[in-house]
Each structure stands twice: as C-alpha cells, then as structure tokens.
Design an enzyme around this catalytic site. Structure first.
Site, mmCIF file in Angstrom:
data_model
loop_
_atom_site.group_PDB
_atom_site.id
_atom_site.type_symbol
_atom_site.label_atom_id
_atom_site.label_comp_id
_atom_site.label_asym_id
_atom_site.label_seq_id
_atom_site.Cartn_x
_atom_site.Cartn_y
_atom_site.Cartn_z
ATOM 1 N N LYS A 1 0.864 -1.179 0.000
ATOM 2 C CA LYS A 1 0.000 0.000 0.000
ATOM 3 C C LYS A 1 0.896 1.222 0.000
ATOM 4 O O LYS A 1 1.699 1.422 0.908
ATOM 5 C CB LYS A 1 -0.910 0.001 1.222
ATOM 6 C CG LYS A 1 -1.761 1.271 1.325
ATOM 7 C CD LYS A 1 -2.783 1.177 2.428
ATOM 8 C CE LYS A 1 -3.558 2.474 2.529
ATOM 9 N NZ LYS A 1 -4.569 2.404 3.594
ATOM 10 N N ARG B 1 -10.827 9.810 1.951
ATOM 11 C CA ARG B 1 -10.663 10.553 3.213
ATOM 12 C C ARG B 1 -11.770 11.591 3.371
ATOM 13 O O ARG B 1 -12.196 11.887 4.488
ATOM 14 C CB ARG B 1 -9.272 11.180 3.285
ATOM 15 C CG ARG B 1 -8.182 10.115 3.401
ATOM 16 C CD ARG B 1 -6.769 10.718 3.416
ATOM 17 N NE ARG B 1 -5.753 9.672 3.321
ATOM 18 C CZ ARG B 1 -4.461 9.904 3.150
ATOM 19 N NH1 ARG B 1 -4.015 11.149 3.072
ATOM 20 N NH2 ARG B 1 -3.596 8.913 3.074
ATOM 21 N N LYS C 1 1.273 9.878 5.883
ATOM 22 C CA LYS C 1 1.393 8.477 6.306
ATOM 23 C C LYS C 1 2.676 7.823 5.781
ATOM 24 O O LYS C 1 2.768 6.602 5.673
ATOM 25 C CB LYS C 1 0.149 7.707 5.841
ATOM 26 C CG LYS C 1 -1.160 8.262 6.432
ATOM 27 C CD LYS C 1 -2.363 7.363 6.138
ATOM 28 C CE LYS C 1 -3.634 7.892 6.823
ATOM 29 N NZ LYS C 1 -4.799 7.008 6.613
ATOM 30 N N GLU D 1 7.603 -6.962 1.342
ATOM 31 C CA GLU D 1 6.324 -6.949 2.060
ATOM 32 C C GLU D 1 5.512 -8.209 1.733
ATOM 33 O O GLU D 1 4.880 -8.800 2.609
ATOM 34 C CB GLU D 1 5.507 -5.699 1.685
ATOM 35 C CG GLU D 1 6.055 -4.388 2.250
ATOM 36 C CD GLU D 1 5.764 -4.208 3.745
ATOM 37 O OE1 GLU D 1 5.152 -5.109 4.362
ATOM 38 O OE2 GLU D 1 6.154 -3.166 4.308
ATOM 39 N N LYS E 1 -2.121 -1.543 -3.820
ATOM 40 C CA LYS E 1 -2.997 -0.374 -3.728
ATOM 41 C C LYS E 1 -2.172 0.885 -3.837
ATOM 42 O O LYS E 1 -1.180 0.990 -3.111
ATOM 43 C CB LYS E 1 -3.715 -0.423 -2.372
ATOM 44 C CG LYS E 1 -4.566 0.773 -2.057
ATOM 45 C CD LYS E 1 -5.192 0.638 -0.704
ATOM 46 C CE LYS E 1 -5.939 1.908 -0.392
ATOM 47 N NZ LYS E 1 -6.454 1.915 0.952
ATOM 48 N N SER F 1 -10.191 5.406 -4.663
ATOM 49 C CA SER F 1 -11.143 6.499 -4.892
ATOM 50 C C SER F 1 -10.634 7.538 -5.895
ATOM 51 O O SER F 1 -11.367 7.941 -6.796
ATOM 52 C CB SER F 1 -11.491 7.160 -3.561
ATOM 53 O OG SER F 1 -10.321 7.638 -2.910
ATOM 54 N N TYR G 1 -14.837 1.027 -7.061
ATOM 55 C CA TYR G 1 -16.110 1.756 -6.942
ATOM 56 C C TYR G 1 -16.908 1.659 -8.241
ATOM 57 O O TYR G 1 -18.047 2.100 -8.291
ATOM 58 C CB TYR G 1 -15.830 3.220 -6.571
ATOM 59 C CG TYR G 1 -15.049 3.331 -5.278
ATOM 60 C CD1 TYR G 1 -15.696 3.276 -4.053
ATOM 61 C CD2 TYR G 1 -13.652 3.412 -5.285
ATOM 62 C CE1 TYR G 1 -14.986 3.324 -2.861
ATOM 63 C CE2 TYR G 1 -12.926 3.464 -4.102
ATOM 64 C CZ TYR G 1 -13.599 3.414 -2.898
ATOM 65 O OH TYR G 1 -12.879 3.442 -1.720
HETATM 66 C C1 PBG Z 1 -6.974 3.761 5.510
HETATM 67 C C2 PBG Z 1 -7.529 3.461 4.161
HETATM 68 C C3 PBG Z 1 -7.437 4.332 3.077
HETATM 69 C C4 PBG Z 1 -8.091 3.721 2.021
HETATM 70 C C5 PBG Z 1 -8.571 2.504 2.463
HETATM 71 N N1 PBG Z 1 -8.209 2.355 3.796
HETATM 72 C C6 PBG Z 1 -6.871 5.678 2.950
HETATM 73 C C7 PBG Z 1 -5.629 6.030 3.606
HETATM 74 O O1 PBG Z 1 -4.694 5.216 3.718
HETATM 75 O O2 PBG Z 1 -5.563 7.167 4.060
HETATM 76 C C8 PBG Z 1 -8.226 4.365 0.671
HETATM 77 C C9 PBG Z 1 -9.158 3.754 -0.297
HETATM 78 C C10 PBG Z 1 -9.542 4.659 -1.413
HETATM 79 O O3 PBG Z 1 -8.952 5.749 -1.639
HETATM 80 O O4 PBG Z 1 -10.469 4.282 -2.121
HETATM 81 N N2 PBG Z 1 -6.819 2.719 6.372
#
Ligand code: PBG
Length: 330
Positions: free
Chosen positions: A195, A205, A222, A238, A253, A279, A318
């Site tokens: 990720k 968010r 992050k 990982e 991701k 997203s 989505y």
């Molecule tokens: C956080 C989390 C995120 C998403 C899924 N779980 C965002 C982040 O790491 O801030 C993002 C998924 C998306 O953008 O569709 N645990």
C-alpha cells in the site's frame, strides 16, 4: 507476399471474442461501500459522484440490489462521528460499535455474500492515523496490539475476510495468531501488502473525514508506514512477509499507477492478488466523463480490464456496480 497478417484475427467481433485473453467477470469484483449511523441515509460523496454514505437500512437494500446484479463481495468502511474519535481509536475496539452491528445485520440479511472489513485505526482516530501516535510518531507495536483486538471483534461479528489496511510491521502474523487463538481459524486475511503513500486517497478521506489532522504533534502524512511510490523491490519484501505470516490474499494499492507491482507480485507468489482501484483513480475517470471528455461506458471497462490483464485476480473498485449493470445490459 505477407504471410503474417495479425489483422485477420481482428476482422469481426466474433473472432475478437474468440481470441480475447482477458475477461473481467462480475465474480472478480469487490464493491467498497461506506456506512454511517442514522436511518434512511444516502449521502453522496462530492468527490466521488455516484458513491454514497449509507445507513444500515439503506445499505442492506443497496447490497440487495447489487446481489441482484450478480455482485457477491463487498467491503465496508465506517464513517465515525467526531465525538466518538480519540487518540487510541477506542471506538474501533468497542464491542458495541456501529460497524460491528452493521456487519452482523448485513450477514443476517445476505448470508451468502463475502463481507470484507477494514482493519485500521484511522476511521476512529482523532489524529487521522492508521495507528496510535506516541510522542509524534505512529507507534508500531502498540498499534498492532489494538489491531489484533479489532480483528477478533470483526471476526466475531461475521466478517468473512479481514482487510488490514494499516501497513504496521508484523500485523498479519499477529492478527492471524489472535484469530486462531480465539477460534476464528476460518476467517481469512486480505493483506494490504503493498500500500503506497499515494495522493489518490483524497475522496476516500473526504467520505470518512479521516485525513491526518493538522496539528504539530501529529505526523502530517502516512509516509512512515505506507510505501514510497518509487519502490518496487520493497513490495517483494512486504509480500514475502505477508505470505510467511499467513495472509490469504496479497493486495496492491492503488492499482492503475502500480500495474507493474501487480504484475511483479502475480509472477512471484502463488497467493491470489487483489488490486484496490482507489477512490482518486475512479474520481479522475468520473470527472473526465462528466465533462464529456471521456466516454464512461468505454473507459470504465477498459480500466478494470487493464488491472486484470496486469495480473490481478480480485478487483476492488467503486465501478463494480456500474460494471455489473453494463454487463447486464449486454
Ligand atoms: C486507511 C484506508 C485508506 C483507504 C482505504 N483504507 C486511505 C488512507 O490510507 O488514508 C483508501 C481507499 C480509497 O482511496 O479508495 N486505512
């Protein structure tokens, strides 16, 4: 004379269908959905048009509509009231929280679907981080202990697959151990393996109001736990850890900007590879389509196809419902 004429294999829709190497089916798809407290709620997410925050009652109906279209797997994320958030994300490990109730009710209404959770603190954290912030840093081991508790509660509530999205070190093994100790050996883990610290999570968010808060004692991003977008070898590291620690799925991701990583993991591991088409990736397509710059019904399936062609077995998007609808129309 030209012996080789590749165009012969493209001369009709029937021949193209015959030799098509990649096909996205509705079985490949996971549909992410957002839930919040209330009744009759269907609150559109401004930066992700066509996607909503639902309450339990409307969510159960929406899942029913998706099941009628052939979708079978759903991921649910909770939008938590600010008043319930604190530094420890305590609401996430509260046995009576709304998210766990939602899971129980969804599985009661739709026992045959695959329900996938989110394991991370950010929806519940007043700091907006996936772990606990201690002395200005996200503390790995203290966070993992909470993620273990959260996982056991989610398994108990009936989630079929847990999705640790937090990127703490060692959490897959720790969660696996906690689940097994509590009698949940059959609960699967879909690890957010690679990720990345991507700019593509904005609309998500917004949906959950979960971004890191702007305070001097809280890391502003992050990047100390999510991966550097520049790195590829690290994804193998990982993946190796997640496999050894007992993950059932490896996830990459985001998806489209990381097709090389999807391909790399598919080539090197025997576990199913999931790709989270996040997203911001969907928002780009939706925005261009709304402007009339792209044809949604063409770009949307091409997008999903690319992710599958790169090597993903499971597509989290989505677009899942729209794709199922498009296929239904033929
Ligand atoms: C956080 C989390 C995120 C998403 C899924 N779980 C965002 C982040 O790491 O801030 C993002 C998924 C998306 O953008 O569709 N645990």
């Amino acid at each position: 004379m030209m012996l080789e004429r590749p165009r012969r294999n493209r001369k009709s829709a029937a021949i193209r269908g015959l030799i098509r190497e990649t096909k996205v089916t509705v079985d490949d798809l996971v549909y992410p959905l957002f839930v919040q407290e209330g009744k009759g709620v269907k609150d559109e997410i401004a930066s992700l048009p066509g996607n909503f925050r639902w309450s339990l009652d409307t969510l159960i109906k929406e899942i029913g509509a998706c099941v009628d279209l052939g979708l079978k797997s759903f991921m649910v994320f909770p939008k938590v009231d600010d008043a319930l958030k604190d530094g420890l994300g305590s609401y996430g490990t509260n046995r009576d929280n709304y998210y766990l109730k939602v899971a129980r009710e969804i599985k009661k209404a739709h026992p045959h679907i695959t329900l996938i959770s989110d394991v991370a603190l950010d929806p519940y954290s007043s700091d907006g981080h996936d772990g606990i912030v201690v002395d200005g840093r996200v503390d790995n081991d203290a966070s993992v202990a909470l993620l273990q508790q959260m996982s056991v509660l989610q398994a108990e509530a009936g989630f079929d697959i847990l999705g640790p999205s937090d990127m703490m070190d060692g959490r897959i093994g720790a969660i696996r151990e906690a689940l097994d100790e509590e009698g949940f050996a059959d609960t699967s883990i879909m690890s957010y393996t690679a990720k990345y610290a991507s700019a593509l999570y904005g609309p998500f968010r917004d949906a959950l109001d979960s971004a890191p808060v702007d305070r001097s004692d809280v890391p502003k991003d992050k990047k100390t736990y999510q991966m550097d977008p520049a790195n590829k070898t690290e994804a193998l590291r990982e993946a190796e850890l997640d496999m050894v620690e007992g993950a059932d799925f490896l996830m990459v991701k985001p998806a489209l900007h990381y097709l090389d990583i999807i391909h790399l993991l598919k080539d090197n591991y025997n576990l199913p590879i999931a790709a989270y088409h996040v997203s911001g990736e969907c928002a780009m397509v939706l925005a261009a389509s709304q402007k009339g710059w792209l044809d949604y019904n063409q770009i949307m399936p091409e997008t999903l196809l690319s992710i599958k062609r790169a090597g993903a077995d499971v597509l989290i998007s989505y677009f899942a419902k729209d794709y199922a609808q498009l296929r239904r129309k033929g």
